[in-house]
Write a protein that holds these residues in place. Sequence first.
Motif, PDB file in Angstrom:
ATOM      1  N   ALA A  14       0.830  -1.204   0.000  1.00 54.15           N
ATOM      2  CA  ALA A  14       0.000   0.000   0.000  1.00 54.15           C
ATOM      3  C   ALA A  14       0.867   1.258   0.000  1.00 54.15           C
ATOM      4  CB  ALA A  14      -0.937   0.002   1.208  1.00 54.15           C
ATOM      5  N   GLY A  15       1.955   1.251   0.738  1.00 60.03           N
ATOM      6  CA  GLY A  15       2.862   2.386   0.751  1.00 60.03           C
ATOM      7  C   GLY A  15       3.534   2.590  -0.597  1.00 60.03           C
ATOM      8  N   ALA A  16       3.957   1.500  -1.215  1.00 61.52           N
ATOM      9  CA  ALA A  16       4.570   1.601  -2.538  1.00 61.52           C
ATOM     10  C   ALA A  16       3.551   2.081  -3.565  1.00 61.52           C
ATOM     11  CB  ALA A  16       5.145   0.249  -2.950  1.00 61.52           C
ATOM     12  N   GLY A  17       2.313   1.618  -3.458  1.00 62.49           N
ATOM     13  CA  GLY A  17       1.262   2.075  -4.367  1.00 62.49           C
ATOM     14  C   GLY A  17       0.958   3.550  -4.202  1.00 62.49           C
ATOM     15  N   PHE A  18       0.935   4.008  -2.958  1.00 59.01           N
ATOM     16  CA  PHE A  18       0.716   5.435  -2.716  1.00 59.01           C
ATOM     17  C   PHE A  18       1.827   6.278  -3.326  1.00 59.01           C
ATOM     18  CE2 PHE A  18       2.136   8.935   0.040  1.00 59.01           C
ATOM     19  CZ  PHE A  18       1.147   9.850  -0.287  1.00 59.01           C
ATOM     20  N   ILE A  19       3.064   5.899  -3.060  1.00 53.36           N
ATOM     21  CA  ILE A  19       4.197   6.675  -3.568  1.00 53.36           C
ATOM     22  C   ILE A  19       4.215   6.678  -5.089  1.00 53.36           C
ATOM     23  CG2 ILE A  19       6.725   6.717  -3.707  1.00 53.36           C
ATOM     24  CD1 ILE A  19       6.715   5.738  -0.783  1.00 53.36           C
ATOM     25  N   LEU A  20       3.970   5.527  -5.703  1.00 52.97           N
ATOM     26  CA  LEU A  20       3.996   5.433  -7.161  1.00 52.97           C
ATOM     27  C   LEU A  20       2.878   6.252  -7.802  1.00 52.97           C
ATOM     28  CD1 LEU A  20       5.374   4.110  -9.581  1.00 52.97           C
ATOM     29  CD2 LEU A  20       3.742   2.260  -9.370  1.00 52.97           C
ATOM     30  N   CYS A  21       1.654   6.114  -7.307  1.00 50.44           N
ATOM     31  CA  CYS A  21       0.534   6.872  -7.873  1.00 50.44           C
ATOM     32  C   CYS A  21       0.736   8.372  -7.709  1.00 50.44           C
ATOM     33  CB  CYS A  21      -0.778   6.464  -7.214  1.00 50.44           C
ATOM     34  SG  CYS A  21      -1.541   5.022  -7.903  1.00 50.44           S
ATOM     35  N   PHE A  22       1.183   8.782  -6.546  1.00 54.59           N
ATOM     36  CA  PHE A  22       1.374  10.202  -6.301  1.00 54.59           C
ATOM     37  C   PHE A  22       2.487  10.769  -7.177  1.00 54.59           C
ATOM     38  CE2 PHE A  22       2.571  13.983  -3.845  1.00 54.59           C
ATOM     39  CZ  PHE A  22       1.312  14.536  -3.652  1.00 54.59           C
ATOM     40  N   ALA A  23       3.587  10.039  -7.318  1.00 50.44           N
ATOM     41  CA  ALA A  23       4.709  10.517  -8.123  1.00 50.44           C
ATOM     42  C   ALA A  23       4.344  10.612  -9.603  1.00 50.44           C
ATOM     43  CB  ALA A  23       5.915   9.600  -7.933  1.00 50.44           C
ATOM     44  N   VAL A  24       3.640   9.611 -10.110  1.00 51.57           N
ATOM     45  CA  VAL A  24       3.239   9.650 -11.519  1.00 51.57           C
ATOM     46  C   VAL A  24       2.201  10.747 -11.746  1.00 51.57           C
ATOM     47  CG1 VAL A  24       2.095   8.333 -13.352  1.00 51.57           C
ATOM     48  CG2 VAL A  24       3.838   7.256 -11.961  1.00 51.57           C
ATOM     49  N   GLY A  25       1.318  10.962 -10.792  1.00 44.54           N
ATOM     50  CA  GLY A  25       0.332  12.038 -10.909  1.00 44.54           C
ATOM     51  C   GLY A  25       0.983  13.407 -10.957  1.00 44.54           C
ATOM     52  N   ILE A  26       1.962  13.625 -10.102  1.00 50.58           N
ATOM     53  CA  ILE A  26       2.679  14.904 -10.103  1.00 50.58           C
ATOM     54  C   ILE A  26       3.461  15.073 -11.406  1.00 50.58           C
ATOM     55  CG2 ILE A  26       4.523  16.217  -8.973  1.00 50.58           C
ATOM     56  CD1 ILE A  26       1.881  16.232  -7.463  1.00 50.58           C
ATOM     57  N   GLN A  27       4.067  13.992 -11.881  1.00 49.93           N
ATOM     58  CA  GLN A  27       4.817  14.055 -13.133  1.00 49.93           C
ATOM     59  C   GLN A  27       3.896  14.394 -14.306  1.00 49.93           C
ATOM     60  OE1 GLN A  27       6.531  10.349 -14.333  1.00 49.93           O
ATOM     61  NE2 GLN A  27       7.828  11.292 -15.882  1.00 49.93           N
ATOM     62  N   LEU A  28       2.712  13.820 -14.328  1.00 51.16           N
ATOM     63  CA  LEU A  28       1.769  14.107 -15.411  1.00 51.16           C
ATOM     64  C   LEU A  28       1.255  15.539 -15.357  1.00 51.16           C
ATOM     65  CD1 LEU A  28      -0.377  10.884 -15.749  1.00 51.16           C
ATOM     66  CD2 LEU A  28       1.087  11.909 -17.477  1.00 51.16           C
ATOM     67  N   LEU A  29       1.170  16.122 -14.171  1.00 51.45           N
ATOM     68  CA  LEU A  29       0.719  17.506 -14.071  1.00 51.45           C
ATOM     69  C   LEU A  29       1.660  18.469 -14.785  1.00 51.45           C
ATOM     70  CD1 LEU A  29      -0.662  18.064 -10.465  1.00 51.45           C
ATOM     71  CD2 LEU A  29      -1.893  18.218 -12.609  1.00 51.45           C
ATOM     72  N   PHE A  30       2.942  18.175 -14.739  1.00 52.62           N
ATOM     73  CA  PHE A  30       3.932  19.082 -15.305  1.00 52.62           C
ATOM     74  C   PHE A  30       4.455  18.635 -16.664  1.00 52.62           C
ATOM     75  CE2 PHE A  30       4.247  19.740 -10.688  1.00 52.62           C
ATOM     76  CZ  PHE A  30       3.855  21.069 -10.666  1.00 52.62           C
ATOM     77  N   ARG A  31       3.818  17.660 -17.271  1.00 53.91           N
ATOM     78  CA  ARG A  31       4.267  17.147 -18.563  1.00 53.91           C
ATOM     79  C   ARG A  31       3.849  18.100 -19.678  1.00 53.91           C
ATOM     80  NH1 ARG A  31       4.022  11.091 -20.683  1.00 53.91           N
ATOM     81  NH2 ARG A  31       4.541  11.536 -22.841  1.00 53.91           N
ATOM     82  N   LYS A  32       4.753  18.360 -20.591  1.00 47.63           N
ATOM     83  CA  LYS A  32       4.491  19.285 -21.701  1.00 47.63           C
ATOM     84  C   LYS A  32       3.997  18.561 -22.957  1.00 47.63           C
ATOM     85  CE  LYS A  32       6.172  22.848 -19.479  1.00 47.63           C
ATOM     86  NZ  LYS A  32       5.276  23.728 -18.806  1.00 47.63           N
ATOM     87  N   GLU A  33       4.413  17.317 -23.165  1.00 48.67           N
ATOM     88  CA  GLU A  33       4.031  16.582 -24.373  1.00 48.67           C
ATOM     89  C   GLU A  33       2.628  15.999 -24.232  1.00 48.67           C
ATOM     90  OE1 GLU A  33       6.891  15.303 -22.651  1.00 48.67           O
ATOM     91  OE2 GLU A  33       8.190  16.760 -23.620  1.00 48.67           O
ATOM     92  N   GLY A  34       2.020  15.683 -25.362  1.00 47.12           N
ATOM     93  CA  GLY A  34       0.720  15.038 -25.361  1.00 47.12           C
ATOM     94  C   GLY A  34      -0.427  16.025 -25.221  1.00 47.12           C
ATOM     95  N   VAL A  35      -1.611  15.475 -25.076  1.00 41.95           N
ATOM     96  CA  VAL A  35      -2.814  16.293 -24.906  1.00 41.95           C
ATOM     97  C   VAL A  35      -2.854  16.783 -23.459  1.00 41.95           C
ATOM     98  CG1 VAL A  35      -5.318  16.302 -25.082  1.00 41.95           C
ATOM     99  CG2 VAL A  35      -3.982  14.915 -26.650  1.00 41.95           C
ATOM    100  N   ARG A  36      -2.809  18.085 -23.290  1.00 41.45           N
ATOM    101  CA  ARG A  36      -2.681  18.693 -21.957  1.00 41.45           C
ATOM    102  C   ARG A  36      -3.872  18.367 -21.044  1.00 41.45           C
ATOM    103  NH1 ARG A  36       0.504  19.947 -18.175  1.00 41.45           N
ATOM    104  NH2 ARG A  36       0.123  21.878 -17.098  1.00 41.45           N
TER     105      ARG A  36
END
Length: 83
Positions: A14-36
Amino acid sequence: MNIEIADLFIIFLAGAGFILCFAVGIQLLFRKEGVRLTNILLALLLILFSLNTLNSLLAMTGIYSKFQFLYFLPIIFRTFKFC
């Protein structure tokens, strides 16, 4: 409070899932490529799911019983059940 090996394994996942989901979510927020708009919606969905996982993790580990003021953090996002 005694925590068994199986409980530790579930807490670790559960801890690994939380960290992974949160990190990927933050990364997607600041991503420039793709459909914004798509990136922002997926990022918000992942962050909300990670916060829901964090709530379950805090309940499983007994942190809510030790620190009762944490119970009122707004990290639970539930959907409605329609019949």
